[in-house]
Design an enzyme around this catalytic site. Structure first.
Site, PDB file in Angstrom:
ATOM      1  N   CYS A  91       0.831  -1.208   0.000  1.00  0.00           N
ATOM      2  CA  CYS A  91       0.000   0.000   0.000  1.00  0.00           C
ATOM      3  C   CYS A  91       0.867   1.260   0.000  1.00  0.00           C
ATOM      4  O   CYS A  91       1.423   1.637   1.037  1.00  0.00           O
ATOM      5  CB  CYS A  91      -0.914  -0.019   1.225  1.00  0.00           C
ATOM      6  SG  CYS A  91      -1.902   1.467   1.373  1.00  0.00           S
ATOM      7  N   CYS A  97      -0.421   4.143   2.260  1.00  0.00           N
ATOM      8  CA  CYS A  97      -0.212   3.933   3.701  1.00  0.00           C
ATOM      9  C   CYS A  97       1.260   4.132   4.058  1.00  0.00           C
ATOM     10  O   CYS A  97       1.583   4.760   5.056  1.00  0.00           O
ATOM     11  CB  CYS A  97      -0.594   2.514   4.128  1.00  0.00           C
ATOM     12  SG  CYS A  97      -2.043   1.844   3.348  1.00  0.00           S
ATOM     13  N   ASP A  98       2.159   3.567   3.256  1.00  0.00           N
ATOM     14  CA  ASP A  98       3.555   3.461   3.681  1.00  0.00           C
ATOM     15  C   ASP A  98       4.532   4.352   2.917  1.00  0.00           C
ATOM     16  O   ASP A  98       5.686   4.487   3.335  1.00  0.00           O
ATOM     17  CB  ASP A  98       4.019   1.993   3.546  1.00  0.00           C
ATOM     18  CG  ASP A  98       3.188   1.066   4.420  1.00  0.00           C
ATOM     19  OD1 ASP A  98       2.687   1.545   5.453  1.00  0.00           O
ATOM     20  OD2 ASP A  98       3.032  -0.109   4.069  1.00  0.00           O
TER      21      ASP A  98
END
Ligand SMILES: Cc1cc2nc3c(=O)[nH]c(=O)nc-3n(C[C@H](O)[C@H](O)[C@H](O)COP(=O)(O)OP(=O)(O)OC[C@H]3O[C@@H](n4cnc5c(N)ncnc54)[C@H](O)[C@@H]3O)c2cc1C
Length: 309
Positions: free
Chosen positions: A134, A137-138
């Protein structure tokens, strides 16, 4: 035992669209979602191909709008409830969840898809410690780092372009000599000075200590292996339909996608499937919301005519 008219499993675009259409047909739908509403869209940084938003929008914004529209029609959500299994007995569906059993006359499975694992050494070991599925997200965790993106389709290339906002350099590993992504994305990636594409290459292994440090790349044309120093690996190499909860009820294809007809009916009467979890020719937001609408309208028809016979 409370038996609802309709339960929708999954609050991604397909499930929320089904919810809106079902609520407008006065079916009082309940959407059961294992996380928060949004599905894969909520994890996508930017959507620029969904009609009516000429300047594009973030996946989270689009999710918020869909959820708001559901709320306007009083669609009921139950978040953080995982449906483990669906059974059918005497025309009633029983949904076994981590919070007890739920019953419904008709069910729409809109559980979407998850990124496929490559199954290579180091992938599981370094998940969350340099291996990610992701970018939204990261991505920010890899500021000024050197990273690798695996895959050559739309998701891989789109997320690679997004990741260049943070990283120092990025390599796309692709097993063929041509990307599968849309032409426009390909052109953007090729022009991006931070992106280097490793053609005809497979990721064989991820190595490190506490965090990812190196990867082994295999060139399938020259048969050469080499190690590259890298800080992170983002995987976009295919997907896996989240269909195991109905594996004993419906026909599926080899990939595990639920087979439906054009009315989103599965091989079990009263059970519908919509979005990425089914054998659709295009896995996008626009097709998922269309499937959801079709499934809801046909669920209504089923309740109205077929079930009563
Ligand atoms: C990185 C990336 C970028 C993308 N970019 C675009 C883009 O630019 N444009 C575009 O149109 N599409 C894009 N897509 C594709 C798009 O996100 C999907 O096609 C769409 O989200 C599919 O919607 P869905 O509702 O079928 O499934 P999902 O979005 O996968 O939603 C399914 C929902 O079901 C829930 N669920 C799963 N199993 C269970 C269970 N057992 N019990 C309860 N709940 C469950 C999940 O938590 C999830 O919320 C992208 C996808 C990715 C991964």
């Amino acid at each position: 035992m409370k038996v609802r008219d309709l339960i929708i499993i999954g609050a991604g675009p397909a499930g929320m669209s089904a919810g809106i259409y079902a609520a407008r047909s006065a079916l009082s739908p309940l959407i059961i979602e294992s996380q928060m509403p949004g599905g894969q869209v909520a994890l996508t940084d930017f959507i620029e191909n969904y009609p009516a938003f000429p300047n594009g929008m973030s996946g989270q914004e689009l999710t918020k709008l869909m959820e708001e529209q559901c709320n306007n029609f009083n669609v009921e959500f139950m978040n953080f409830v995982q449906v483990d299994f669906v059974e059918k007995e005497n025309k009633i569906f029983k949904l076994k969840t981590n919070q007890g059993d739920f019953f419904a006359k008709t069910v729409i499975v809109a559980t979407g898809a998850s990124p496929a694992e490559l199954g290579i050494p180091g992938e599981r070991e370094f998940k969350g410690r340099g291996v990610s599925y992701c970018a939204t997200c990261d991505g920010p965790l890899f500021k000024d780092k050197d990273i690798l993106v695996v895959g050559g389709g739309d998701s891989a290339v789109q997320e690679a372009i997004y990741l260049t906002k943070f990283v120092s350099s990025l390599k796309i590993v692709h097993r063929r000599d041509k990307l599968r992504a849309r032409k426009m994305l390909q052109e953007k990636a090729i022009k991006n000075p931070k992106i280097d594409i490793l053609w005809n290459s497979n990721l064989l292994e991820i190595k490190g200590k506490d965090l990812v440090k190196r990867v082994v790349i295999y060139n399938n044309k020259t048969n050469q292996k080499r190690e590259i120093r890298i800080d992170g690996v983002f995987m976009y190499a295919g997907f896996k339909p989240n269909s195991s909860l109905v594996k004993n009820l419906v026909e599926m294809d080899k990939l595990g996608s639920i087979i439906t007809d054009h009315k989103m009916r599965t091989s079990t009467t009263g059970l519908f499937a919509a979005g990425d979890v089914r054998n659709t020719p295009l896995r996008q937001v626009v097709t998922a919301v269309s499937d959801g609408a079709i499934a809801a309208i046909n669920a209504e028809e089923y309740l109205e005519y077929e079930l009563k016979q």
